[in-house]
Design a protein around this motif. Structure first.
Motif, PDB file in Angstrom:
ATOM      1  N   ILE A 139       0.850  -1.203   0.000  1.00 13.37           N
ATOM      2  CA  ILE A 139       0.000   0.000   0.000  1.00 13.37           C
ATOM      3  C   ILE A 139       0.882   1.248   0.000  1.00 13.37           C
ATOM      4  CG2 ILE A 139      -1.728   1.300   1.298  1.00 13.37           C
ATOM      5  CD1 ILE A 139      -2.765  -1.493   2.277  1.00 13.37           C
ATOM      6  N   THR A 140       1.978   1.193   0.798  1.00 11.40           N
ATOM      7  CA  THR A 140       2.897   2.328   0.858  1.00 11.40           C
ATOM      8  C   THR A 140       3.505   2.623  -0.520  1.00 11.40           C
ATOM      9  OG1 THR A 140       3.407   1.689   3.108  1.00 11.40           O
ATOM     10  CG2 THR A 140       4.901   3.245   2.088  1.00 11.40           C
ATOM     11  N   ALA A 141       3.786   1.566  -1.273  1.00 14.94           N
ATOM     12  CA  ALA A 141       4.395   1.760  -2.594  1.00 14.94           C
ATOM     13  C   ALA A 141       3.396   2.311  -3.611  1.00 14.94           C
ATOM     14  CB  ALA A 141       4.971   0.443  -3.103  1.00 14.94           C
ATOM     15  N   PHE A 142       2.123   1.952  -3.469  1.00 18.47           N
ATOM     16  CA  PHE A 142       1.124   2.324  -4.480  1.00 18.47           C
ATOM     17  C   PHE A 142       0.320   3.564  -4.109  1.00 18.47           C
ATOM     18  CE2 PHE A 142       0.988  -1.029  -7.699  1.00 18.47           C
ATOM     19  CZ  PHE A 142       1.727  -2.038  -7.103  1.00 18.47           C
ATOM     20  N   MET A 143       0.360   3.981  -2.848  1.00 14.63           N
ATOM     21  CA  MET A 143      -0.639   4.961  -2.393  1.00 14.63           C
ATOM     22  C   MET A 143      -0.463   6.361  -2.946  1.00 14.63           C
ATOM     23  SD  MET A 143       0.402   5.418   1.596  1.00 14.63           S
ATOM     24  CE  MET A 143       1.949   6.164   2.111  1.00 14.63           C
ATOM     25  N   HIS A 144       0.725   6.718  -3.436  1.00 15.09           N
ATOM     26  CA  HIS A 144       0.883   8.060  -4.003  1.00 15.09           C
ATOM     27  C   HIS A 144       0.780   8.028  -5.529  1.00 15.09           C
ATOM     28  CE1 HIS A 144       4.731   6.138  -4.022  1.00 15.09           C
ATOM     29  NE2 HIS A 144       5.359   7.125  -4.587  1.00 15.09           N
ATOM     30  N   ASP A 145       0.286   6.914  -6.049  1.00 15.15           N
ATOM     31  CA  ASP A 145       0.019   6.754  -7.473  1.00 15.15           C
ATOM     32  C   ASP A 145       1.244   7.093  -8.328  1.00 15.15           C
ATOM     33  OD1 ASP A 145      -1.526   5.991  -9.546  1.00 15.15           O
ATOM     34  OD2 ASP A 145      -2.745   7.810  -9.639  1.00 15.15           O
ATOM     35  N   GLU A 147       4.401   6.916 -11.055  1.00 16.12           N
ATOM     36  CA  GLU A 147       4.514   6.561 -12.477  1.00 16.12           C
ATOM     37  C   GLU A 147       5.231   5.234 -12.672  1.00 16.12           C
ATOM     38  OE1 GLU A 147       6.440   9.192 -15.492  1.00 16.12           O
ATOM     39  OE2 GLU A 147       5.796  10.714 -14.050  1.00 16.12           O
ATOM     40  N   ILE A 148       6.222   4.993 -11.792  1.00 15.19           N
ATOM     41  CA  ILE A 148       7.069   3.815 -11.935  1.00 15.19           C
ATOM     42  C   ILE A 148       6.989   3.001 -10.651  1.00 15.19           C
ATOM     43  CG2 ILE A 148       9.450   3.020 -12.327  1.00 15.19           C
ATOM     44  CD1 ILE A 148       9.940   5.905 -13.466  1.00 15.19           C
ATOM     45  N   LEU A 149       6.892   1.697 -10.794  1.00 16.02           N
ATOM     46  CA  LEU A 149       6.853   0.835  -9.609  1.00 16.02           C
ATOM     47  C   LEU A 149       7.994  -0.169  -9.679  1.00 16.02           C
ATOM     48  CD1 LEU A 149       3.056   0.539  -9.801  1.00 16.02           C
ATOM     49  CD2 LEU A 149       4.206   1.113  -7.658  1.00 16.02           C
ATOM     50  N   ILE A 150       8.771  -0.237  -8.614  1.00 14.57           N
ATOM     51  CA  ILE A 150       9.837  -1.236  -8.530  1.00 14.57           C
ATOM     52  C   ILE A 150       9.514  -2.122  -7.342  1.00 14.57           C
ATOM     53  CG2 ILE A 150      12.299  -1.604  -8.116  1.00 14.57           C
ATOM     54  CD1 ILE A 150      12.864   0.874  -9.733  1.00 14.57           C
ATOM     55  N   LEU A 151       9.212  -3.372  -7.624  1.00 11.58           N
ATOM     56  CA  LEU A 151       8.679  -4.252  -6.597  1.00 11.58           C
ATOM     57  C   LEU A 151       9.570  -5.479  -6.456  1.00 11.58           C
ATOM     58  CD1 LEU A 151       5.056  -4.133  -8.081  1.00 11.58           C
ATOM     59  CD2 LEU A 151       5.984  -2.624  -6.334  1.00 11.58           C
ATOM     60  N   ASP A 152      10.155  -5.648  -5.281  1.00 13.09           N
ATOM     61  CA  ASP A 152      11.064  -6.768  -5.056  1.00 13.09           C
ATOM     62  C   ASP A 152      10.300  -7.880  -4.335  1.00 13.09           C
ATOM     63  OD1 ASP A 152      13.264  -8.371  -4.878  1.00 13.09           O
ATOM     64  OD2 ASP A 152      14.458  -7.007  -3.647  1.00 13.09           O
ATOM     65  N   GLU A 153      10.021  -8.941  -5.033  1.00 17.07           N
ATOM     66  CA  GLU A 153       9.219 -10.055  -4.524  1.00 17.07           C
ATOM     67  C   GLU A 153       7.978  -9.558  -3.787  1.00 17.07           C
ATOM     68  OE1 GLU A 153      11.181 -13.431  -3.151  1.00 17.07           O
ATOM     69  OE2 GLU A 153      12.625 -13.300  -4.787  1.00 17.07           O
ATOM     70  N   PRO A 154       7.095  -8.876  -4.523  1.00 20.36           N
ATOM     71  CA  PRO A 154       5.971  -8.197  -3.867  1.00 20.36           C
ATOM     72  C   PRO A 154       4.945  -9.126  -3.233  1.00 20.36           C
ATOM     73  CG  PRO A 154       5.752  -8.080  -6.247  1.00 20.36           C
ATOM     74  CD  PRO A 154       7.106  -8.622  -5.974  1.00 20.36           C
ATOM     75  N   THR A 155       4.879 -10.370  -3.675  1.00 22.58           N
ATOM     76  CA  THR A 155       3.810 -11.226  -3.143  1.00 22.58           C
ATOM     77  C   THR A 155       4.271 -12.124  -2.006  1.00 22.58           C
ATOM     78  OG1 THR A 155       4.267 -12.903  -4.781  1.00 22.58           O
ATOM     79  CG2 THR A 155       2.554 -11.316  -5.325  1.00 22.58           C
ATOM     80  N   SER A 156       5.537 -11.965  -1.559  1.00 25.69           N
ATOM     81  CA  SER A 156       5.998 -12.902  -0.540  1.00 25.69           C
ATOM     82  C   SER A 156       5.208 -12.716   0.744  1.00 25.69           C
ATOM     83  CB  SER A 156       7.500 -12.757  -0.288  1.00 25.69           C
ATOM     84  OG  SER A 156       7.771 -11.558   0.349  1.00 25.69           O
ATOM     85  N   LEU A 181       8.440  -2.786 -12.765  1.00 24.00           N
ATOM     86  CA  LEU A 181       9.486  -3.805 -12.731  1.00 24.00           C
ATOM     87  C   LEU A 181       9.250  -4.624 -11.472  1.00 24.00           C
ATOM     88  CD1 LEU A 181      12.243  -5.014 -13.717  1.00 24.00           C
ATOM     89  CD2 LEU A 181      13.330  -3.446 -12.132  1.00 24.00           C
ATOM     90  N   MET A 182       9.081  -5.920 -11.678  1.00 23.61           N
ATOM     91  CA  MET A 182       8.680  -6.753 -10.546  1.00 23.61           C
ATOM     92  C   MET A 182       9.551  -8.001 -10.516  1.00 23.61           C
ATOM     93  SD  MET A 182       4.873  -8.227 -10.405  1.00 23.61           S
ATOM     94  CE  MET A 182       4.591  -9.947 -10.116  1.00 23.61           C
ATOM     95  N   SER A 183      10.195  -8.244  -9.383  1.00 20.11           N
ATOM     96  CA  SER A 183      11.010  -9.452  -9.293  1.00 20.11           C
ATOM     97  C   SER A 183      10.204 -10.557  -8.653  1.00 20.11           C
ATOM     98  CB  SER A 183      12.271  -9.187  -8.475  1.00 20.11           C
ATOM     99  OG  SER A 183      12.010  -9.344  -7.103  1.00 20.11           O
ATOM    100  N   SER A 184      10.551 -11.786  -8.995  1.00 14.73           N
ATOM    101  CA  SER A 184       9.803 -12.914  -8.461  1.00 14.73           C
ATOM    102  C   SER A 184      10.600 -14.183  -8.666  1.00 14.73           C
ATOM    103  CB  SER A 184       8.461 -13.031  -9.183  1.00 14.73           C
ATOM    104  OG  SER A 184       7.776 -14.175  -8.716  1.00 14.73           O
TER     105      SER A 184
END
Lengths: 293, 266
Positions: A139-145, A147-156, A181-184
């Motif tokens: 939520i912290t990463a997405f809440m300010h809407d 332009e670019i998202l960098i997500l390191d293993e976001p679903t762990s 960009l999403m790592s998994s």
């Protein structure tokens, strides 16, 4: 939008990443696949400007990520691979704090995300489970809407329902033109949400390809159990690639010839049929052949 | 200074700061109550029961007759290295080292602020927290002395004594802050941040035990802090304050520089 160019980062001890290059287009969702310890987080740290590269560089919006971190962070949402918060804050307090640090907030969007991920945000973070902490991070990463998202293993740590909601969110953001960009280390997650992916192994990029291309190279494997020797003989005669597992089950490996498998199995007394879960290791093997890795 | 970060630091450290400030004030109050300008000193009797080497190690000898020398002897000789020290060490560890150790620094670095600004904010808080302790304890002592012994405390010299101690603590804080910025694991931050100030303290105590070993005491940074010289009006005090402040500037700017340049594996 995101450019990684001949990036090398060697840790004392010789491990690290070597000559990593790929780019992510504007409006693209890009998967970054690799097993644990393959160098995903090392690459992402460099993209966030946390570390100094041994060789090479990264840019976001044509700005060097190490020297222009301040400007870049204004456009960015980030989920760290290992989430660790400040002591003694509730979820709400933490999100308020980050909003103040960013100097911008979007309470409606934040509320939407809190509801979507069913977060009990008034609980102390210290007392939250791993999955709940992960939700706070997302939520912290997405809440300010951004332009670019960098997500390191976001679903762990997320349960399957929340993983699905997360993938829906990624698809929505993608359709809104965000660059992701999403790592998994799980292929299915990247397969469902991204258009392209890079695969990294032992610190080196193995391939960068479209998801459809990666998928077409994949073989599916099914595990069947049949009642007796005669059934086993049927399968042997059919010429299907197969392997008898230690527990008596048979693993069939299919690359498109589903009809042959179905007609063969129709002649047998099938007691059980299941798909084998695709692990990343299997994908490596499938993509590069047995000897590849 | 970043206001959100200031609020966070206040929230994280308010409990420790209050306790250390309170306890320090409490000791000042106790010592002042024991001061009796007319009769023999109750503390002197008590100290005579202790081994002389220990008394000297704690700098409790040469306690003079005025309220100022009494306070200087009993508080600014040894206890000054206790409570403000704990505050300094812990706060400086929390400001950077602990964030690196836990990984929560990642969230700070992911906000649109330069590393320079983040480090400056943390350094400023480090200085503010110790300044706050001495401000409160000084005001408290002045009021308390004015009630118990009106007109007996040399206010100017007492304030100078506190500024002297504060300048020393800026230098000690600088050691803690630089250690904190250098550390890749929290343990290293604490090892240096505690180790260096404690080594100085041990050297100082060893040096005070006998004249034969006085040279050991001079190896300590705290040799520059000499309340007796302040009371005697020796200009050495100003030189020492200058050295402390110079060291502080050097150490804090080095800390900020290290923070700007280093790798953060968070």
């Amino acid at each position: 939008m995101i450019q990684i160019s001949h990036l090398t980062k060697i840790y004392p001890g010789g491990k690290g990443i070597f000559d990593v290059s790929f780019h992510v287009e504007e409006g693209e969702a890009f998967g970054f696949l690799g097993p644990n310890g393959s160098g995903k987080t090392t690459t992402i740290r460099q993209l966030m400007g946390f570390t100094n590269a041994t060789e090479g560089y990264c840019t976001i919006k044509k700005l060097d990520t190490r020297t222009h971190a301040k400007e870049i962070q204004a456009y960015l949402g980030y989920v760290p691979g290992e989430i660790s918060f400040f002591d003694n804050m509730t979820g709400t307090e933490f999100m308020d704090f980050i909003s103040r640090m960013r100097g911008k907030s979007n309470p409606k969007r934040r509320q939407m995300l809190v509801e979507r991920f069913e977060l009990e945000s008034d609980r102390k973070i210290r007392k939250m489970s791993k999955g709940m902490k992960q939700k706070v991070g997302l939520i912290t990463a997405f809440m300010h809407d951004p332009e670019i998202l960098i997500l390191d293993e976001p679903t762990s740590g997320l349960d399957p329902l929340m993983q699905r909601r997360f993938i829906e969110l990624i698809l929505e953001e993608r359709s809104r033109g965000k660059t992701i960009l999403m790592s998994s280390h799980q292929f299915y997650e990247v397969e469902r949400s991204c258009q392209r992916a890079a695969i990294i192994k032992d610190g080196r990029i193995a391939t960068v390809a479209d998801i459809t291309e990666l998928k077409s190279n994949l073989r599916k494997s099914y595990i069947v159990s049949v009642s007796g020797e005669s059934d086993l003989e049927q399968i042997r005669l059919s010429g299907l690639p197969h392997q008898v597992l230690s527990n008596g089950h048979i693993e069939l490996t299919i690359t498109g010839d589903y009809n042959l498998m179905l007609t063969t199995l129709a002649k047998c007394n099938v007691q059980n049929l299941e798909t084998a879960t695709q692990t990343l290791e299997q994908i490596f093997i499938d993509y590069y052949g047995k000897e590849g890795f | 200074m970043n206001r959100a970060l200031l609020r966070l630091n206040i929230k994280n450290n308010r409990f420790l700061w209050s306790i250390m400030t309170l306890v320090f004030c409490f000791y000042l109050a106790i010592i002042m109550v024991m001061y009796n300008p007319t009769t023999t000193d109750a503390l002197d009797d008590m100290l005579e029961m202790l081994p002389q080497a220990l008394v000297r190690a704690m700098n409790f000898q040469n306690v003079g007759a005025s309220l100022l020398t009494f306070i200087a002897g009993y508080i600014y000789g040894f206890l000054i290295f206790m409570f403000p020290m704990v505050l300094s060490i812990v706060v400086n560890h929390r400001l950077v080292g602990s964030l690196v150790d836990k990984g929560s620094l990642a969230f700070l670095l992911a906000t649109p602020h330069s590393r320079n600004k983040l480090a400056q904010s943390q350094a400023l808080f480090s200085l503010l927290s110790i300044t706050g302790l001495f401000t409160v304890s000084s005001i408290f002592s002045l009021i308390y002395a004015a009630i118990l012994f009106p007109g007996q405390l040399e206010i100017g010299k007492f304030i100078l004594l506190n500024l002297y101690a504060l300048s020393m603590y800026y230098a000690i804080g600088g050691i803690g802050f630089l250690s904190s910025c250098l550390a890749s694991e929290g343990k290293n931050s604490l090892a240096l941040g505690i180790g260096i100030p404690m080594t100085f303290l041990v050297l100082q105590m060893l040096g005070s035990v006998s004249d034969q070993y006085a040279w050991i005491g001079n190896l300590s940074l705290y040799a520059l802090f000499d309340p007796d010289k302040l009371i005697a009006g020796d200009p050495f005090v100003y030189t020492a304050m200058g050295v402390f402040l110079l060291l502080a500037i050097l150490l804090y700017t080095s800390g900020i520089f290290v923070f700007k340049k280093r790798n953060f594996y968070v």
